[in-house]
Design an enzyme around this catalytic site. Structure first.
Site, short mmCIF file in Angstrom:
data_model
loop_
_atom_site.label_atom_id
_atom_site.label_comp_id
_atom_site.label_asym_id
_atom_site.label_seq_id
_atom_site.Cartn_x
_atom_site.Cartn_y
_atom_site.Cartn_z
N CYS A 15 -8.38 0.59 0.60
CA CYS A 15 -8.39 -0.62 0.89
C CYS A 15 -7.57 -1.63 0.11
O CYS A 15 -7.58 -1.58 -0.61
CB CYS A 15 -10.04 -1.51 0.89
SG CYS A 15 -11.49 -0.18 1.84
N ASN A 116 -12.70 -3.24 -2.22
CA ASN A 116 -11.68 -1.96 -2.43
C ASN A 116 -12.22 -1.76 -3.23
O ASN A 116 -12.37 -2.45 -4.26
CB ASN A 116 -10.02 -2.49 -2.75
CG ASN A 116 -9.53 -1.20 -3.14
OD1 ASN A 116 -8.41 -1.68 -4.43
ND2 ASN A 116 -10.08 -0.49 -3.33
N TYR A 256 0.79 6.95 -7.56
CA TYR A 256 1.01 6.46 -6.04
C TYR A 256 0.69 5.83 -5.25
O TYR A 256 1.30 5.73 -4.43
CB TYR A 256 0.42 8.51 -5.37
CG TYR A 256 0.52 8.12 -4.17
CD1 TYR A 256 1.57 8.77 -3.32
CD2 TYR A 256 -0.64 8.31 -3.03
CE1 TYR A 256 1.74 9.20 -1.92
CE2 TYR A 256 -0.98 9.02 -1.83
CZ TYR A 256 1.04 9.29 -1.33
OH TYR A 256 0.53 8.75 0.17
#
Ligand code: SF4
Length: 490
Positions: A15, A116, A256
């Site tokens: 999210c 999130n 990442y």
């Protein structure tokens, strides 16, 4: 399920959120472009809720931001305040009723919530609320936040957030819309990012700074752990929601997840990733002819490795940019081609050469194995794998779809065994201190739980037990993912 199951065993972010006020009455349009910049944080559903000052309206659906919205829909969402969400959902929960924002109303008012992260006490809060007569429409933990907020709304939005934060345990960066105010708040460990700034003559809060550029915004600052921001037509104000416990930002955001042009802890991630490559070269040097990135995420670290060693940076593979943008499912023969559906070797850059292959992470090692094979079949004489994430040995409970412990390559094999398993000539991982130093912060400022097993927020025993159990058949990605996702459901 949206997109092709490409046997990509990278961890999946869950999210991206935005919240904003703009005097232009075009808040939905600004939210759209901000969400578009956060598309990498979730590709399965998207939604925007707006307020015109008196009521909240919303549109959400399954799909990419560009698939969910068009001109007509955006025109129908006029208003000066908005929150938005883009979601990577988990298998059982990949349905519209779990798409966000989550809308809730009570006699006191209405709200829309975008979240999130992952709550670790969602199950008990949900049971408690249900026992008190609360009805839930979906099955995700974000609805728990929304229901708690709406129950405290009589205290006013700011106090409602404080009361809610007191009850939540876990990782959360949240944006909330009421008819008159937009709020953003971050858990007392700051696990997931949240950053505030200006846009036009208004204000914007978003998961990452990359959301500000496309809408002409400027960054003011990241929210501190436990902090909230309140935005309305009178301005933007910061306040403490609950006391900060400590900084424990997810190291994976830096390695990442987050977009390379985003800035976190004051550092542009592209630069941090280049430095990770430089440190990787110092920690794991090897003689070779070329440094080859796994596109696109391995590129900055490969550049850093190349710069540190003087070994030329070479593009060894091209990546299809559009394959994830289809709803058409591949047939079995295509599935078996795995990573070849996405990556094509550039044989002229590879054949007869000793390669250093730089990638961001190894989870189950399925993708790494396929890429190493691809390079050898294209004629590489050696493939030395170098990874910027330290070995992942423990599951994540804070909002990342990763794997249970039994599925993690580094939890069940030594480094040498992984090296043999993926068929590489040699294998080296960046150390935890090396990764943190590349970001420029002490190790204490990060959550490192999936690397060292030290969970900054206590994790309930029943969750831990499930995640540490042996997985289903490794290699069956769909089965494996279901196993983990059940764990995330509440
Ligand atoms: S456990 Fe790993 S992936 Fe999860 S929040 Fe911590 S560092 Fe990030």
């Amino acid at each position: 399920m949206n997109g092709l199951p490409l046997h990509d065993d990278r961890p999946k972010e869950e999210c991206g959120v935005v919240g904003l006020y703009t005097p232009s009455e075009e808040a939905a349009r600004v939210a759209f472009f901000a969400l578009f910049a956060l598309q990498h944080r979730g590709q399965e559903s998207a939604g925007i809720a707006v307020s015109d000052g008196s009521q909240v309206r919303m549109h959400k659906d399954m799909g990419l931001v560009s698939q969910v919205f068009n001109e007509e829909i955006l025109r129908g969402l006029s208003g000066s305040m908005a929150v938005g969400h883009t979601r990577y959902s988990t298998m059982g929960a990949s349905v519209l009723r779990n798409a966000q924002p989550i809308y809730c109303q009570s006699l006191v008012g209405e709200i829309a919530v975008a979240h999130n992260g992952n709550l670790i006490n969602a199950r008990e809060l949900r049971k408690e609320l249900q026992a008190e007569g609360e009805h839930f429409d979906g099955s995700n933990d974000s609805e728990v936040i929304a229901r708690l907020l709406v129950r405290s709304l009589h205290l006013g939005p700011e106090e409602a957030v404080r009361e809610t934060m007191k009850r939540l345990k876990g990782a959360y960066s949240v944006t909330v819309l009421t008819p008159q105010v937009v709020l953003g708040f971050r858990d007392p460990y700051g696990v997931r990012p949240l950053i505030a700034g200006r846009v036009d003559d208004g204000f914007l809060v978003a998961s990452e700074s990359c959301a500000f550029g496309p809408v002409g915004g400027t960054i003011e600052r990241e929210l501190e752990p436990g902090e909230m921001v309140l935005i309305d037509r009178n301005g933007m104000r910061f306040a403490q929601g609950v006391d900060a416990v400590r900084r424990a930002m997810c190291l994976f955001e830096f390695i990442y997840f987050a977009r390379p042009d985003s800035r976190m802890y004051g550092t542009v991630l592209y630069t941090a990733r280049e430095r990770m490559g430089e440190r990787l070269a110092l920690e794991h040097p090897v003689e070779a002819d070329a440094v080859v990135p796994v596109p696109d995420s391995g590129i900055p670290a490969a550049l850093g490795y190349s710069r540190q060693t003087g070994i030329p940076f070479v593009e060894g593979m091209t990546k299809s940019r559009y394959i994830h943008r289809t709803f058409i499912q591949p047939d079995q023969r295509m599935r078996e081609r795995g990573v070849r559906m996405k990556l094509t070797p550039i044989i002229e850059h590879i054949a007869g050469r000793r390669l250093i292959l730089v990638d961001d992470s190894i989870v189950r090692a399925t993708t790494t194995k396929q890429i190493v094979r691809l390079l050898f079949e294209a004629g590489a004489s050696e493939v030395h794998v170098r990874i910027t994430a330290p070995p992942i040995r423990f599951p994540c409970f804070y909002g990342i779809d990763m794997a249970s412990r039994g599925e993690l390559a580094a939890a069940k094999m030594t480094i040498d065994e992984i090296c043999r398993h993926v068929g590489a000539t040699s294998l080296g991982y960046l150390s935890i201190p090396g990764a943190c130093e590349a970001v420029g912060r002490p190790t204490d400022d990060f959550c490192l739980a999936c690397f060292d097993g030290e969970y900054p927020l206590p994790v309930p025993e029943d969750l831990t037990k499930q995640a540490f159990e042996a997985p289903p058949e490794v290699g069956d990605m769909e089965t494996v993912r279901t196993g983990q996702l059940k764990l995330m459901e509440v």
